[in-house]
Write an enzyme that holds these catalytic residues in place. Structure first.
Site, PDB file in Angstrom:
ATOM      1  N   HIS A 185     -13.193   1.732   0.404  1.00  7.20           N
ATOM      2  CA  HIS A 185     -13.129   0.670   1.422  1.00  7.20           C
ATOM      3  C   HIS A 185     -13.655  -0.637   0.821  1.00  7.20           C
ATOM      4  CE1 HIS A 185     -13.408   3.576   5.108  1.00  7.20           C
ATOM      5  NE2 HIS A 185     -12.146   3.300   4.812  1.00  7.20           N
ATOM      6  N   ARG A 210     -12.466  13.755   8.526  1.00  7.76           N
ATOM      7  CA  ARG A 210     -13.242  14.128   7.333  1.00  7.76           C
ATOM      8  C   ARG A 210     -14.683  14.433   7.723  1.00  7.76           C
ATOM      9  NH1 ARG A 210     -11.765   8.978   3.750  1.00  7.76           N
ATOM     10  NH2 ARG A 210     -10.108   8.558   5.224  1.00  7.76           N
ATOM     11  N   ARG A 239     -10.667   6.680  20.792  1.00  7.94           N
ATOM     12  CA  ARG A 239     -10.387   6.366  22.195  1.00  7.94           C
ATOM     13  C   ARG A 239     -10.158   7.641  23.002  1.00  7.94           C
ATOM     14  NH1 ARG A 239      -6.253   1.843  20.287  1.00  7.94           N
ATOM     15  NH2 ARG A 239      -6.172   3.466  18.719  1.00  7.94           N
ATOM     16  N   ARG A 280      -2.661  -2.216  -3.369  1.00  6.86           N
ATOM     17  CA  ARG A 280      -3.908  -1.501  -3.129  1.00  6.86           C
ATOM     18  C   ARG A 280      -3.885  -0.243  -3.983  1.00  6.86           C
ATOM     19  NH1 ARG A 280      -6.419   0.170   2.664  1.00  6.86           N
ATOM     20  NH2 ARG A 280      -8.388   0.896   1.817  1.00  6.86           N
ATOM     21  N   GLU A 326      -8.167  -6.165   5.408  1.00  9.22           N
ATOM     22  CA  GLU A 326      -8.043  -5.697   4.025  1.00  9.22           C
ATOM     23  C   GLU A 326      -6.837  -6.313   3.321  1.00  9.22           C
ATOM     24  OE1 GLU A 326      -8.839  -1.543   5.596  1.00  9.22           O
ATOM     25  OE2 GLU A 326      -9.649  -1.382   3.584  1.00  9.22           O
ATOM     26  N   ASN A 340       0.880  -1.176   0.000  1.00  6.98           N
ATOM     27  CA  ASN A 340       0.000   0.000   0.000  1.00  6.98           C
ATOM     28  C   ASN A 340       0.915   1.223   0.000  1.00  6.98           C
ATOM     29  OD1 ASN A 340      -1.917   1.946   0.397  1.00  6.98           O
ATOM     30  ND2 ASN A 340      -2.809   1.016   2.234  1.00  6.98           N
TER      31      ASN A 340
HETATM   32  P1  ADP Z   1      -7.941   3.180   9.797  1.00  8.22           P
HETATM   33  O1  ADP Z   1      -7.523   1.838   9.243  1.00  8.22           O
HETATM   34  O2  ADP Z   1      -9.049   3.863   9.044  1.00  8.22           O
HETATM   35  O3  ADP Z   1      -6.797   4.106  10.128  1.00  8.22           O
HETATM   36  P2  ADP Z   1      -8.823   1.625  12.100  1.00  8.22           P
HETATM   37  O4  ADP Z   1      -9.786   0.682  11.490  1.00  8.22           O
HETATM   38  O5  ADP Z   1      -7.512   1.091  12.571  1.00  8.22           O
HETATM   39  O6  ADP Z   1      -8.615   2.909  11.201  1.00  8.22           O
HETATM   40  O7  ADP Z   1      -9.567   2.331  13.339  1.00  8.22           O
HETATM   41  C1  ADP Z   1      -8.959   3.348  14.067  1.00  8.22           C
HETATM   42  C2  ADP Z   1     -10.007   3.908  15.029  1.00  8.22           C
HETATM   43  O8  ADP Z   1     -10.455   2.849  15.897  1.00  8.22           O
HETATM   44  C3  ADP Z   1      -9.439   5.013  15.923  1.00  8.22           C
HETATM   45  O9  ADP Z   1     -10.369   6.080  16.015  1.00  8.22           O
HETATM   46  C4  ADP Z   1      -9.327   4.298  17.263  1.00  8.22           C
HETATM   47  O10 ADP Z   1      -9.475   5.181  18.354  1.00  8.22           O
HETATM   48  C5  ADP Z   1     -10.511   3.355  17.201  1.00  8.22           C
HETATM   49  N1  ADP Z   1     -10.405   2.309  18.207  1.00  8.22           N
HETATM   50  C6  ADP Z   1      -9.489   1.309  18.305  1.00  8.22           C
HETATM   51  N2  ADP Z   1      -9.721   0.577  19.434  1.00  8.22           N
HETATM   52  C7  ADP Z   1     -10.792   1.137  20.046  1.00  8.22           C
HETATM   53  C8  ADP Z   1     -11.519   0.866  21.256  1.00  8.22           C
HETATM   54  N3  ADP Z   1     -11.186  -0.152  22.051  1.00  8.22           N
HETATM   55  N4  ADP Z   1     -12.566   1.665  21.562  1.00  8.22           N
HETATM   56  C9  ADP Z   1     -12.911   2.696  20.764  1.00  8.22           C
HETATM   57  N5  ADP Z   1     -12.279   3.002  19.630  1.00  8.22           N
HETATM   58  C10 ADP Z   1     -11.234   2.246  19.271  1.00  8.22           C
END
Ligand code: ADP
Length: 403
Positions: A184, A245, A288, A95, A388, A7
Site C-alpha cells: 500500500h 485476510r 457495510r 502499479r 493511489e 494495474n
Molecule cells: P480496496 O481498494 O482495498 O478494495 P476500498 O478502499 O475501496 O478497498 O474499501 C472497501 C471497503 O470500504 C469495503 O469493506 C466497504 O464496505 C468499505 N466501505 C465503503 N464505504 C463505507 C461506509 N460508508 N461505511 C463503512 N464501510 C464502507
C-alpha cells in the site's frame, strides 16, 4: 499532461487516464475475466468531461494484449474517448507489487527493470507476473511512450533494519530476501504528503500514524516523513485483520494445521488470504454488510467488528509508542474515509495518548481532507482521502520529466 495508469492483475486490467494539469481522472475502466470464456469490460468517461458516459461490453478477451487493444481504442473513440490520438499519452504508469530490495523508487522500465520484476515473482506470485504482462503489452501497444514502474513496496523501503528484519536465522534474509517490505506504499506515501500539507508542515517534519482501512488494510508509522514501520510484511498478508485476510497470527498455526488436516501449504495460504479476516469470522467481507449484520444483532458479525477494531487500536498504540511525538492519526481508504463509527471506536478512550475526537466533526460528511479532533486534542485526527492512481500518475510524470 496526461498519464495512463495501469494495474494489471492475473485476469484483469484496471486503468485510469489522468489529466495532471487538473489532477482529474478523465476516464477509468476495468476489464475482467481475461482469458476466460465470457470477459467483461466497463469503461467510464468521468464527470469533468462534458457528459458522463458508461460503456459496458461482454466480450471474450483472449489475453491482456487484446484487452489493452480495446482500452486503447476506447481512449480515442469518438463517443467514449477523451483524446484524439494516442500520442497525447505522456507516459504510462504501472502499479507493480514487488521490487524486492533491488528497486526502491519509481523507474522508467527497461530490460533490467523487467528482470528485477521477474526475479521477484516468488515474492509476489499472484501479482508480479501479471504486472509484467501489463508492461510488456503496453510496450507493444504504445511504442515510443515511456512506461514507468511504481512499486507498492517503495514506501516501506525506508524502514530501518530493526523494523524490517524478522527474528529468524539471518541466512534466510540473505538467501531468500525474507524480510518485511510493506505494501500500500503509494497510498501511505500520498497520504503522508497530503497530511503534511494539511498541517502546514514540510514532509520531513511529519510524525504520524496512517491507518489505510479498505478491503486490504495496513497501518504505518511515519517519522520525519519516512516509513519507520508498517504492518504488512514479506507479503500483504501480515498485520491488521482485513476483509478476507487474517493478518498477523501465530505462525505455528500453519504447521499445526498441516499436521492435523493434511492440508498443503498452498491450501492454507488460500485460507489465510481468501477465507479469513471478516469473512472467516462472520461469513461477510464487505464492511457495510458486516455493519448491517451487526445492526441485526448477529453475534459473529459483532465479534468480527470487535476484533477488527481491537487490532487497529493496539497497532495505533504501538506505533505511537515507537514514534513518541505524533502530529496526526490519519484515517484513509474505503472504511477509514467513510465509516465514522469505526473512527470513533478506534479513537475511544485515548485522551491519555492526547487523542480527543470531535464527535460532531467526525460524523459530518466531506469529500476532501478534514480534521475530526477537538481544538485541544494534542494529536490531530484527520481524514485524508487516498488516491493511489493519482499518486502513481504524479510519480510517473516526475520520473519521465526528470529523465
Ligand atoms: P480496496 O481498494 O482495498 O478494495 P476500498 O478502499 O475501496 O478497498 O474499501 C472497501 C471497503 O470500504 C469495503 O469493506 C466497504 O464496505 C468499505 N466501505 C465503503 N464505504 C463505507 C461506509 N460508508 N461505511 C463503512 N464501510 C464502507
Amino acid at each position: 499532461m496526461k498519464v495512463l495508469v495501469v494495474n494489471a492483475g492475473s485476469s484483469s486490467l484496471k486503468y485510469q487516464f489522468i489529466n495532471l494539469t487538473t489532477c482529474h481522472c478523465l476516464c477509468s475502466g476495468l476489464v475482467e475475466r481475461i482469458g476466460q470464456e465470457s470477459g467483461h469490460l466497463t469503461h467510464k468517461r468521468l464527470p469533468d468531461t462534458p457528459h458522463r458516459v458508461v460503456k459496458k461490453e461482454e466480450h471474450q478477451f483472449a489475453d491482456h494484449a487484446e484487452a489493452m487493444k480495446r482500452v486503447s481504442a476506447l481512449l480515442t473513440d469518438s463517443e467514449y474517448g477523451v483524446i484524439q490520438d494516442i500520442s497525447e499519452i505522456y507516459a504510462i504508469g504501472h502499479r507493480v507489487l514487488h521490487g524486492g530490495e533491488e528497486i526502491t523508487h519509481p523507474v522508467i522500465v527497461d530490460e533490467h527493470v523487467k528482470n528485477v520484476i521477474r526475479r521477484c515473482f516468488p515474492l509476489g506470485p499472484l501479482h508480479n507476473p501479471a504486472n509484467l504482462t501489463g508492461i510488456e503489452v503496453s510496450e507493444k501497444m504504445f511504442p515510443g511512450i515511456p512506461n514507468v514502474a511504481v512499486f507498492d513496496t517503495e514506501f516501506g523501503m525506508s524502514m530501518p533494519p530493526s523494523s524490517y528484519m524478522y527474528p529468524l536465522p539471518y541466512e534466510l534474509y540473505e538467501q531468500y530476501g525474507i524480510r518485511r517490505y510493506g505494501f500500500h506504499g503509494t497510498s501511505h506515501n500520498y497520504v503522508a504528503s497530503r497530511t503534511a500539507e494539511f498541517l502546514g508542515k514540510s514532509r520531513d517534519e511529519l510524525n504520524a500514524v496512517i491507518l489505510h482501512l479498505g478491503n486490504g488494510a495496513s497501518a504505518s508509522a511515519v517519522r520525519n516523513g519516512s516509513c519507520l514501520d508498517t504492518t504488512m510484511g514479506l507479503t500483504p498478508l501480515e498485520g491488521l485483520m482485513m476483509g478476507t485476510r487474517c493478518g498477523t497470527i501465530d505462525p505455528a498455526i500453519v504447521p499445526f494445521l498441516m499436521q492435523k488436516t493434511g492440508m498443503s501449504a498452498a491450501e492454507i495460504d488460500t485460507i489465510m488470504n481468501r477465507k479469513s479476516g471478516l469473512l472467516g469470522i462472520c461469513g461477510i467481507n464487505d464492511m457495510r454488510d458486516v455493519k448491517d449484520a451487526v445492526k441485526k444483532g448477529e453475534p459473529r458479525a459483532v465479534l468480527a467488528l470487535d476484533m477488527f477494531v481491537h487490532r487497529i487500536k493496539k497497532t495505533l498504540g504501538a506505533y505511537m509508542a515507537v514514534l513518541g511525538r505524533t502530529d496526526a492519526v490519519v484515517f484513509t481508504a474505503g472504511i477509514g474515509e467513510n465509516d465514522d463509527s469505526m473512527r470513533s471506536r478506534v479513537c475511544a478512550n485515548m485522551d491519555f495518548f492526547g487523542i480527543k475526537l470531535d464527535e460532531e466533526a467526525n460524523a459530518g460528511r466531506g469529500d476532501g481532507p478534514r480534521r475530526i479532533s477537538t481544538p485541544d486534542s494534542r494529536v490531530s485526527v484527520l481524514v485524508i482521502p487516498t488516491n493511489e492512481e493519482l499518486s502513481i500518475a504524479m510519480e510517473t510524470y516526475r520520473v519521465v520529466h526528470e529523465h
